[in-house]
Design a protein around this motif. Structure first.
Motif, PDB file in Angstrom:
ATOM      1  N   UNK A 121       0.842  -1.204   0.000  1.00 43.41           N
ATOM      2  CA  UNK A 121       0.000   0.000   0.000  1.00 43.41           C
ATOM      3  C   UNK A 121       0.873   1.248   0.000  1.00 43.41           C
ATOM      4  N   UNK A 122       1.905   1.260   0.835  1.00 45.60           N
ATOM      5  CA  UNK A 122       2.791   2.417   0.956  1.00 45.60           C
ATOM      6  C   UNK A 122       3.433   2.771  -0.383  1.00 45.60           C
ATOM      7  N   UNK A 123       3.824   1.733  -1.140  1.00 48.39           N
ATOM      8  CA  UNK A 123       4.403   1.968  -2.460  1.00 48.39           C
ATOM      9  C   UNK A 123       3.348   2.429  -3.457  1.00 48.39           C
ATOM     10  N   UNK A 124       2.162   1.816  -3.390  1.00 47.70           N
ATOM     11  CA  UNK A 124       1.109   2.121  -4.344  1.00 47.70           C
ATOM     12  C   UNK A 124       0.551   3.519  -4.234  1.00 47.70           C
ATOM     13  N   UNK A 125       0.574   4.087  -3.032  1.00 46.39           N
ATOM     14  CA  UNK A 125       0.019   5.429  -2.828  1.00 46.39           C
ATOM     15  C   UNK A 125       0.783   6.470  -3.633  1.00 46.39           C
ATOM     16  N   UNK A 126       2.072   6.262  -3.791  1.00 53.85           N
ATOM     17  CA  UNK A 126       2.918   7.235  -4.488  1.00 53.85           C
ATOM     18  C   UNK A 126       3.118   6.886  -5.965  1.00 53.85           C
ATOM     19  N   UNK A 127       2.268   6.002  -6.484  1.00 57.06           N
ATOM     20  CA  UNK A 127       2.401   5.520  -7.855  1.00 57.06           C
ATOM     21  C   UNK A 127       1.073   5.701  -8.577  1.00 57.06           C
ATOM     22  N   UNK A 128       1.135   6.105  -9.839  1.00 55.69           N
ATOM     23  CA  UNK A 128      -0.095   6.379 -10.581  1.00 55.69           C
ATOM     24  C   UNK A 128      -0.728   5.121 -11.158  1.00 55.69           C
ATOM     25  N   UNK A 129       0.046   4.060 -11.295  1.00 54.30           N
ATOM     26  CA  UNK A 129      -0.493   2.829 -11.864  1.00 54.30           C
ATOM     27  C   UNK A 129      -0.995   1.871 -10.802  1.00 54.30           C
ATOM     28  N   UNK A 130      -1.080   0.598 -11.174  1.00 54.91           N
ATOM     29  CA  UNK A 130      -1.575  -0.453 -10.280  1.00 54.91           C
ATOM     30  C   UNK A 130      -0.434  -0.979  -9.422  1.00 54.91           C
ATOM     31  N   UNK A 131      -0.678  -1.191  -8.144  1.00 54.58           N
ATOM     32  CA  UNK A 131       0.363  -1.659  -7.228  1.00 54.58           C
ATOM     33  C   UNK A 131       0.951  -3.004  -7.640  1.00 54.58           C
ATOM     34  N   UNK A 132       0.197  -3.825  -8.371  1.00 52.98           N
ATOM     35  CA  UNK A 132       0.730  -5.121  -8.807  1.00 52.98           C
ATOM     36  C   UNK A 132       1.916  -4.957  -9.752  1.00 52.98           C
ATOM     37  N   UNK A 133       2.033  -3.782 -10.382  1.00 55.61           N
ATOM     38  CA  UNK A 133       3.149  -3.534 -11.298  1.00 55.61           C
ATOM     39  C   UNK A 133       4.496  -3.708 -10.605  1.00 55.61           C
ATOM     40  N   UNK A 134       4.567  -3.407  -9.316  1.00 55.66           N
ATOM     41  CA  UNK A 134       5.829  -3.574  -8.585  1.00 55.66           C
ATOM     42  C   UNK A 134       6.221  -5.052  -8.518  1.00 55.66           C
ATOM     43  N   UNK A 135       5.233  -5.901  -8.411  1.00 57.34           N
ATOM     44  CA  UNK A 135       5.483  -7.333  -8.234  1.00 57.34           C
ATOM     45  C   UNK A 135       5.816  -8.039  -9.553  1.00 57.34           C
ATOM     46  N   UNK A 136       5.479  -7.422 -10.663  1.00 61.94           N
ATOM     47  CA  UNK A 136       5.784  -8.011 -11.967  1.00 61.94           C
ATOM     48  C   UNK A 136       7.007  -7.373 -12.614  1.00 61.94           C
ATOM     49  N   UNK A 140       9.183   0.439 -10.419  1.00 63.97           N
ATOM     50  CA  UNK A 140      10.072   0.447  -9.257  1.00 63.97           C
ATOM     51  C   UNK A 140       9.602   1.539  -8.305  1.00 63.97           C
ATOM     52  N   UNK A 141       9.971   1.412  -7.059  1.00 70.14           N
ATOM     53  CA  UNK A 141       9.525   2.357  -6.040  1.00 70.14           C
ATOM     54  C   UNK A 141      10.359   3.636  -6.131  1.00 70.14           C
ATOM     55  N   UNK A 142       9.710   4.723  -6.494  1.00 74.78           N
ATOM     56  CA  UNK A 142      10.380   6.020  -6.493  1.00 74.78           C
ATOM     57  C   UNK A 142      10.202   6.712  -5.145  1.00 74.78           C
ATOM     58  N   UNK A 143       9.037   6.481  -4.537  1.00 77.22           N
ATOM     59  CA  UNK A 143       8.719   7.096  -3.246  1.00 77.22           C
ATOM     60  C   UNK A 143       7.636   6.246  -2.597  1.00 77.22           C
ATOM     61  N   UNK A 144       7.496   6.343  -1.298  1.00 78.61           N
ATOM     62  CA  UNK A 144       6.438   5.595  -0.616  1.00 78.61           C
ATOM     63  C   UNK A 144       6.105   6.269   0.704  1.00 78.61           C
ATOM     64  N   UNK A 176       6.965 -11.533  -5.043  1.00 82.31           N
ATOM     65  CA  UNK A 176       7.682 -10.685  -4.086  1.00 82.31           C
ATOM     66  C   UNK A 176       8.441  -9.596  -4.826  1.00 82.31           C
ATOM     67  N   UNK A 177       8.682  -8.511  -4.130  1.00 82.93           N
ATOM     68  CA  UNK A 177       9.658  -7.538  -4.595  1.00 82.93           C
ATOM     69  C   UNK A 177      10.201  -6.806  -3.370  1.00 82.93           C
ATOM     70  N   UNK A 178      11.290  -6.100  -3.553  1.00 89.98           N
ATOM     71  CA  UNK A 178      11.886  -5.413  -2.418  1.00 89.98           C
ATOM     72  C   UNK A 178      12.541  -4.107  -2.822  1.00 89.98           C
ATOM     73  N   UNK A 179      12.598  -3.193  -1.859  1.00 91.67           N
ATOM     74  CA  UNK A 179      13.275  -1.913  -2.037  1.00 91.67           C
ATOM     75  C   UNK A 179      13.571  -1.368  -0.643  1.00 91.67           C
TER      76      UNK A 179
END
Length: 401
Positions: A121-136, A140-144, A176-179
């Motif tokens: 959720x923390x990553x998705x809030x700062x992203x304009x697309x779908x949070x699942x994009x991080x997992x695929x 990448x996480x620019x901000x959270x 999974x993904x990590x940052x």
């Protein structure tokens, strides 16, 4: 986090360069949950309280957290309902809730599933697309948003790790993904909060944290004696306290040893200067993605099977594991016998704490083996200790039967 560059000189492989960067403030001990308001207030006055089922309300922890937050004048928004193997659908709901209400901070109260969901959720809030994009790998996480934790289940180590694991109900992909930006700002850890955990959940947590260490331990890197010894010491501490914590669940000292071990197992200290494997986790993710099996239980099944498949790649490392962790006497004339004895000791330990060690134990058949193996390697071969293709992954599932 350990960088992946290997330095070679004169034909030898040396400890890798690394940058260890862990910002998480650990607040450990009795009654520490009462300080959650003081720890949270510096991150803003609008907070999302994220949790699982009703256990935190039944235990009284929910009221303690709410009172502490309100005492600091923090406005609280709530999102409960996190399931084991957390779902992307709830993550999306959390992202929308945070965006609609200009949330400043997320507080995860629970175990690894709640914390992983909060990170997504923390990553998705700062992203304009779908949070699942991080997992695929599409984003990448620019901000959270910053995250805090009140830990109730020692297992996943997510309270100070950089990673998150979420399941997508569309196809039942567990990824999974990590940052390092996702590391929580603080983690409040009171062993008393774990007293009421059911024995099975405690045992699954023990297996999970041991697997985190084993993923790091089985490496091709040489000259990593310090982290070898740290891995072995943490494993032995968990093993030495496991049966006591199951027999005497309100033993504070034992709960404290287990809780802190779970954090050390996955805060990246143990993989400094070395590259871990991580194939077993990826192989297990397909199991729990489809069958919704508890992650720790799935690892108790997969890890010994993976070991039986790869041990000949570096018998000396498996001999070291058997001797230093399990006190197996080294047979100089038959190192393979020693290596296999160590694997057997691990299996016997998992059984002794009530974990399944075969897929049959978990009532899982071979119906989806081929599909799971193909899904597991969609982004490439698994593992670093030994590279695994789909056929190898399927073979490991069959060994696990």
């Amino acid at each position: 986090m350990g960088q992946r560059t290997i330095i070679k000189k004169g034909g030898e492989t040396y400890m890798q360069n690394f940058v260890f960067d862990n910002k998480t403030k650990i607040i450990f001990g009795k009654d520490t949950e009462q300080t959650v308001g003081q720890e949270s207030v510096s991150y803003g006055n609008k907070l999302l309280l994220h949790y699982g089922g009703g256990s935190i309300k039944e235990s009284g922890l929910y009221d303690t957290v709410i009172d502490s937050l309100k005492a600091e004048g923090i406005e609280i928004f709530e999102l409960g309902g996190v399931k084991p193997n957390p779902r992307i659908s709830l993550v999306r709901e959390g992202v929308n809730l945070c965006k609609e209400n200009d949330i400043d901070f997320i507080l995860a109260v629970g175990g690894g599933s709640v914390i992983d969901s909060a990170k997504a959720i923390a990553a998705g809030v700062k992203y304009e697309g779908d949070a699942w994009d991080f997992f695929t790998g599409k984003a990448v996480v620019e901000d959270c948003l910053p995250i805090g934790v009140v830990l109730t289940i020692p297992a996943a180590g997510s309270e100070s790790s950089a990673g998150t694991v979420v399941t997508n109900e569309d196809g039942w992909y567990k990824r999974a993904f990590g940052d390092i930006k996702l590391r929580p700002q603080f983690a409040i850890m009171n062993p008393v909060l774990t007293y009421s955990l059911p024995p099975y959940q405690t045992a699954a947590g023990i297996t999970d944290m041991m697997a985190h260490i084993l993923e790091r331990y089985f490496t091709n890197d040489k000259h990593v004696e310090l982290t070898d010894r740290l891995c072995e010491a943490t494993l032995r501490t968990i093993i030495n306290n496991a049966h006591t914590v199951l027999e005497d669940p309100t033993n504070y000292d034992t709960r404290a040893e287990i809780m802190w071990s779970g954090t050390i197992a996955h805060n990246d200290l143990l993989n400094t200067g070395r590259t871990g494997d991580w194939a077993s986790h990826d192989i297990e993710h397909e199991l729990s993605g489809i069958y919704d099996i508890t992650h720790g239980a799935g690892l108790a099944i997969i890890f010994p099977a993976w070991m039986k498949y790869v041990y000949k790649h570096d018998i000396n490392r498996f001999v070291q594991f058997a001797n230093r962790v399990w006190d197996v006497e080294i047979d100089l004339n038959n190192p393979e016998k020693t290596a296999l004895a160590g694997i057997k000791k691990l299996e016997e330990f998992f059984k002794s704490i009530g974990m399944p060690t075969t897929l049959r134990d978990a009532e899982i058949d071979d119906e989806h083996f081929s599909d799971m193996a193909k899904k597991a390697v969609e982004k490439g071969q698994l593992g670093n200790f030994v590279k695994l293709c789909a056929d190898a992954v399927e073979r490991i599932y069959r060994i696990a039967m």
